[in-house]
Design a protein around this motif. Sequence first.
Motif, short mmCIF file in Angstrom:
data_model
loop_
_atom_site.label_atom_id
_atom_site.label_comp_id
_atom_site.label_asym_id
_atom_site.label_seq_id
_atom_site.Cartn_x
_atom_site.Cartn_y
_atom_site.Cartn_z
N UNK A 15 0.83 -1.20 0.00
CA UNK A 15 0.00 0.00 0.00
C UNK A 15 0.87 1.26 0.00
N UNK A 16 1.90 1.26 0.80
CA UNK A 16 2.80 2.42 0.84
C UNK A 16 3.50 2.62 -0.51
N UNK A 17 3.89 1.52 -1.15
CA UNK A 17 4.52 1.62 -2.47
C UNK A 17 3.55 2.21 -3.49
N UNK A 18 2.32 1.73 -3.47
CA UNK A 18 1.30 2.27 -4.38
C UNK A 18 1.10 3.75 -4.09
N UNK A 19 0.94 4.08 -2.83
CA UNK A 19 0.70 5.46 -2.40
C UNK A 19 1.83 6.38 -2.84
N UNK A 20 3.06 5.94 -2.64
CA UNK A 20 4.22 6.77 -2.97
C UNK A 20 4.51 6.85 -4.46
N UNK A 21 3.95 5.94 -5.24
CA UNK A 21 4.22 5.96 -6.68
C UNK A 21 3.18 6.73 -7.48
N UNK A 35 -7.49 9.67 2.29
CA UNK A 35 -8.00 8.58 3.12
C UNK A 35 -6.90 7.58 3.46
N UNK A 36 -6.07 7.25 2.49
CA UNK A 36 -4.98 6.29 2.75
C UNK A 36 -3.93 6.88 3.69
N UNK A 37 -3.65 8.16 3.55
CA UNK A 37 -2.70 8.82 4.46
C UNK A 37 -3.25 8.78 5.88
N UNK A 38 -4.55 9.03 6.02
CA UNK A 38 -5.18 8.96 7.35
C UNK A 38 -5.14 7.54 7.91
N UNK A 74 -6.00 5.40 -9.72
CA UNK A 74 -4.57 5.22 -9.49
C UNK A 74 -3.81 4.75 -10.71
N UNK A 75 -4.50 4.38 -11.75
CA UNK A 75 -3.85 3.76 -12.89
C UNK A 75 -3.90 2.24 -12.78
N UNK A 76 -4.08 1.74 -11.56
CA UNK A 76 -4.21 0.30 -11.32
C UNK A 76 -5.06 0.08 -10.07
N UNK A 77 -6.31 0.45 -10.16
CA UNK A 77 -7.20 0.31 -9.01
C UNK A 77 -7.37 -1.13 -8.57
N UNK A 78 -7.26 -2.08 -9.50
CA UNK A 78 -7.47 -3.48 -9.13
C UNK A 78 -6.42 -3.95 -8.11
N UNK A 79 -5.18 -3.53 -8.28
CA UNK A 79 -4.14 -3.89 -7.31
C UNK A 79 -4.43 -3.25 -5.96
N UNK A 80 -4.82 -2.00 -5.98
CA UNK A 80 -5.15 -1.31 -4.73
C UNK A 80 -6.31 -2.01 -4.04
#
Length: 89
Positions: A15-21, A35-38, A74-80
Amino acid sequence: MLPSRSGKAEARQKLELIFNSWDTSNQSADEIRELLARALRAYNRGDFEQEREFYRQTMDLLNREDAPKYGGYTGDDSTLKEVLSELLQ
């Protein structure tokens, strides 16, 4: 079967990798990023109930009928979604 603690730790790392990318210029993802940061802040302070609530809210946004098509927010919501599903188990 529930995921192990190490499984959840691995999911949080993903999740952090997705968030940071993410491309921060993608304004359609601002609400999800917030929401993810929270959620990550809640986890870091040990508030696991609040962390899960933020993940649920994020999933609700991702699954909305009017969510962006073709890559989503995100460009890849399925992974998220997979990562969030793992964290919500």
